[in-house]
Write a protein that holds these residues in place. Structure first.
Motif, PDB file in Angstrom:
ATOM      1  N   LEU A  13       0.828  -1.211   0.000  1.00  0.00           N
ATOM      2  CA  LEU A  13       0.000   0.000   0.000  1.00  0.00           C
ATOM      3  C   LEU A  13       0.863   1.263   0.000  1.00  0.00           C
ATOM      4  CD1 LEU A  13      -2.667  -1.139   2.627  1.00  0.00           C
ATOM      5  CD2 LEU A  13      -2.995  -0.942   0.153  1.00  0.00           C
ATOM      6  N   ALA A  14       1.946   1.229   0.771  1.00  0.00           N
ATOM      7  CA  ALA A  14       2.822   2.400   0.841  1.00  0.00           C
ATOM      8  C   ALA A  14       3.481   2.671  -0.513  1.00  0.00           C
ATOM      9  CB  ALA A  14       3.891   2.188   1.919  1.00  0.00           C
ATOM     10  N   PHE A  15       3.928   1.633  -1.189  1.00  0.00           N
ATOM     11  CA  PHE A  15       4.554   1.824  -2.502  1.00  0.00           C
ATOM     12  C   PHE A  15       3.532   2.275  -3.549  1.00  0.00           C
ATOM     13  CE2 PHE A  15       8.319  -0.668  -1.086  1.00  0.00           C
ATOM     14  CZ  PHE A  15       9.291   0.234  -1.500  1.00  0.00           C
ATOM     15  N   SER A  16       2.272   1.860  -3.386  1.00  0.00           N
ATOM     16  CA  SER A  16       1.245   2.344  -4.312  1.00  0.00           C
ATOM     17  C   SER A  16       1.021   3.841  -4.123  1.00  0.00           C
ATOM     18  CB  SER A  16      -0.071   1.582  -4.105  1.00  0.00           C
ATOM     19  OG  SER A  16      -0.714   1.960  -2.908  1.00  0.00           O
ATOM     20  N   ALA A  17       1.105   4.303  -2.865  1.00  0.00           N
ATOM     21  CA  ALA A  17       0.993   5.741  -2.600  1.00  0.00           C
ATOM     22  C   ALA A  17       2.169   6.487  -3.214  1.00  0.00           C
ATOM     23  CB  ALA A  17       0.938   5.993  -1.089  1.00  0.00           C
ATOM     24  N   LEU A  18       3.373   5.895  -3.112  1.00  0.00           N
ATOM     25  CA  LEU A  18       4.566   6.510  -3.707  1.00  0.00           C
ATOM     26  C   LEU A  18       4.418   6.630  -5.222  1.00  0.00           C
ATOM     27  CD1 LEU A  18       7.534   7.491  -3.468  1.00  0.00           C
ATOM     28  CD2 LEU A  18       8.218   5.085  -3.699  1.00  0.00           C
ATOM     29  N   GLN A  19       3.907   5.576  -5.833  1.00  0.00           N
ATOM     30  CA  GLN A  19       3.730   5.570  -7.291  1.00  0.00           C
ATOM     31  C   GLN A  19       2.748   6.651  -7.737  1.00  0.00           C
ATOM     32  OE1 GLN A  19       2.356   1.831  -8.852  1.00  0.00           O
ATOM     33  NE2 GLN A  19       3.027   2.301 -10.925  1.00  0.00           N
ATOM     34  N   ASN A  20       1.731   6.909  -6.906  1.00  0.00           N
ATOM     35  CA  ASN A  20       0.719   7.914  -7.233  1.00  0.00           C
ATOM     36  C   ASN A  20       1.079   9.304  -6.708  1.00  0.00           C
ATOM     37  OD1 ASN A  20      -1.001   6.083  -8.535  1.00  0.00           O
ATOM     38  ND2 ASN A  20      -1.917   5.458  -6.580  1.00  0.00           N
ATOM     39  N   ASN A  21       2.277   9.412  -6.117  1.00  0.00           N
ATOM     40  CA  ASN A  21       2.721  10.683  -5.536  1.00  0.00           C
ATOM     41  C   ASN A  21       1.772  11.174  -4.448  1.00  0.00           C
ATOM     42  OD1 ASN A  21       4.634  12.772  -5.341  1.00  0.00           O
ATOM     43  ND2 ASN A  21       3.384  14.122  -6.615  1.00  0.00           N
ATOM     44  N   ASP A  22       1.243  10.234  -3.654  1.00  0.00           N
ATOM     45  CA  ASP A  22       0.354  10.559  -2.549  1.00  0.00           C
ATOM     46  C   ASP A  22       1.123  10.562  -1.229  1.00  0.00           C
ATOM     47  OD1 ASP A  22      -1.888  10.700  -4.168  1.00  0.00           O
ATOM     48  OD2 ASP A  22      -2.398   8.589  -3.911  1.00  0.00           O
ATOM     49  N   LYS A  23       0.554  11.229  -0.246  1.00  0.00           N
ATOM     50  CA  LYS A  23       1.103  11.162   1.101  1.00  0.00           C
ATOM     51  C   LYS A  23       0.694   9.841   1.742  1.00  0.00           C
ATOM     52  CE  LYS A  23       0.941  16.148   2.112  1.00  0.00           C
ATOM     53  NZ  LYS A  23       0.362  17.167   3.020  1.00  0.00           N
ATOM     54  N   VAL A  24       1.556   9.312   2.593  1.00  0.00           N
ATOM     55  CA  VAL A  24       1.226   8.089   3.324  1.00  0.00           C
ATOM     56  C   VAL A  24       1.814   8.178   4.725  1.00  0.00           C
ATOM     57  CG1 VAL A  24       3.265   6.895   2.379  1.00  0.00           C
ATOM     58  CG2 VAL A  24       1.349   5.549   3.310  1.00  0.00           C
ATOM     59  N   GLY A  25       1.020   7.721   5.713  1.00  0.00           N
ATOM     60  CA  GLY A  25       1.463   7.720   7.099  1.00  0.00           C
ATOM     61  C   GLY A  25       1.196   6.375   7.742  1.00  0.00           C
ATOM     62  N   LEU A  26       1.623   6.223   8.976  1.00  0.00           N
ATOM     63  CA  LEU A  26       1.530   4.933   9.666  1.00  0.00           C
ATOM     64  C   LEU A  26       1.115   5.125  11.117  1.00  0.00           C
ATOM     65  CD1 LEU A  26       2.183   1.812   9.670  1.00  0.00           C
ATOM     66  CD2 LEU A  26       4.469   2.463  10.462  1.00  0.00           C
ATOM     67  N   LEU A  27       0.223   4.250  11.575  1.00  0.00           N
ATOM     68  CA  LEU A  27      -0.116   4.162  12.995  1.00  0.00           C
ATOM     69  C   LEU A  27      -0.063   2.694  13.397  1.00  0.00           C
ATOM     70  CD1 LEU A  27      -1.177   5.346  15.674  1.00  0.00           C
ATOM     71  CD2 LEU A  27      -3.499   5.050  14.789  1.00  0.00           C
ATOM     72  N   LEU A  28       0.823   2.370  14.329  1.00  0.00           N
ATOM     73  CA  LEU A  28       0.928   1.014  14.864  1.00  0.00           C
ATOM     74  C   LEU A  28       0.320   0.997  16.262  1.00  0.00           C
ATOM     75  CD1 LEU A  28       4.629   0.171  13.858  1.00  0.00           C
ATOM     76  CD2 LEU A  28       2.535  -0.392  12.606  1.00  0.00           C
ATOM     77  N   PHE A  29      -0.506  -0.006  16.539  1.00  0.00           N
ATOM     78  CA  PHE A  29      -1.151  -0.074  17.854  1.00  0.00           C
ATOM     79  C   PHE A  29      -1.230  -1.517  18.344  1.00  0.00           C
ATOM     80  CE2 PHE A  29      -4.624  -0.993  14.995  1.00  0.00           C
ATOM     81  CZ  PHE A  29      -5.441  -1.881  15.686  1.00  0.00           C
TER      82      PHE A  29
END
Length: 219
Positions: free
Chosen positions: A38-54
């Motif tokens: 999912l993160a690499f798909s955001a990179l490919q689309n030039n989108d922002k991506v963040g992470l929350l681990l819980f």
């Protein structure tokens, strides 16, 4: 243009049950692979991506940003983060997300959903964000085999109990409990008007992801 400004948040459950896996991979390993995809798909689309681990607490938060270094940081955290908690608290994770992410975005919630009382939190998140639940289950959790008397350890509480799996009643009771958890997950996501992707460990996850998004594009 407005669509392109949406940020992606990967919200991943790294509780103790992530250390379970009967199909050659632990659940957390699969969660990390899907998160990386999912993160690499955001990179490919030039989108922002963040992470929350819980877990049963907030373990790590990375605000959405663009760029390859951001994606690599997210993958590194998913691989290396050692959780302080062992239990699962989906509601707490979503409440934290809603507090720090005030702008609407797309949220992928990756978990086994072996929790309770998170329906209201899903509803609130679903009203604010485009929410998609990715439900990861192990086949062994759905159908316990008749393997004799074995020590069963709960990875979230650490408690160990000897269980006679030759007793059909015990296997059926556990199956009914798992069916109830899955049903609650489906109802809660539906009530939140969220998407749902079911993935079983041992099966390739890419086709399930592609099928979901192809169906969504047609709609």
């Amino acid at each position: 243009e407005e669509e392109r400004e949406l940020s992606m948040m990967i919200v991943a459950d790294i509780s103790g049950s992530g250390k379970f896996g009967s199909q050659g991979q632990m659940r957390r390993e699969v969660i990390t692979e899907i998160g990386a995809t999912l993160a690499f798909s955001a990179l490919q689309n030039n989108d922002k991506v963040g992470l929350l681990l819980f877990s049963d607490r907030i373990e790590r938060y990375i605000p959405p940003q663009k760029g390859r270094s951001q994606v690599l940081r997210i993958i590194r955290e998913m691989l290396e983060c050692s959780p302080q908690g062992t239990g699962t608290n989906i509601a707490q994770g979503l409440e934290y997300l809603n507090a720090v992410q005030r702008r609407s975005g797309i949220v992928f919630l990756l978990s086994d959903f072996l929790d309770e009382d998170y329906e209201q939190a899903l509803r609130i998140t679903g009203r604010k964000h485009d929410l998609i639940g990715i439900h990861l289950l192990d086949p062994l959790e759905e159908e316990l085999p008749s393997m004799g008397v074995l020590p069963i350890r709960d990875p979230e509480t650490g408690a160990t109990q000897w269980v006679d799996l030759t007793r059909k009643k015990i296997r059926e009771k556990f199956k009914a409990w798992m069916v109830g958890k899955s049903a609650y997950c489906r109802r809660s996501l539906q009530a939140a008007r969220a998407g749902r992707i079911d993935i079983r460990l041992g099966d390739p996850y890419a086709p399930a992801l592609l099928k979901f998004f192809q169906k969504r594009n047609k709609r």
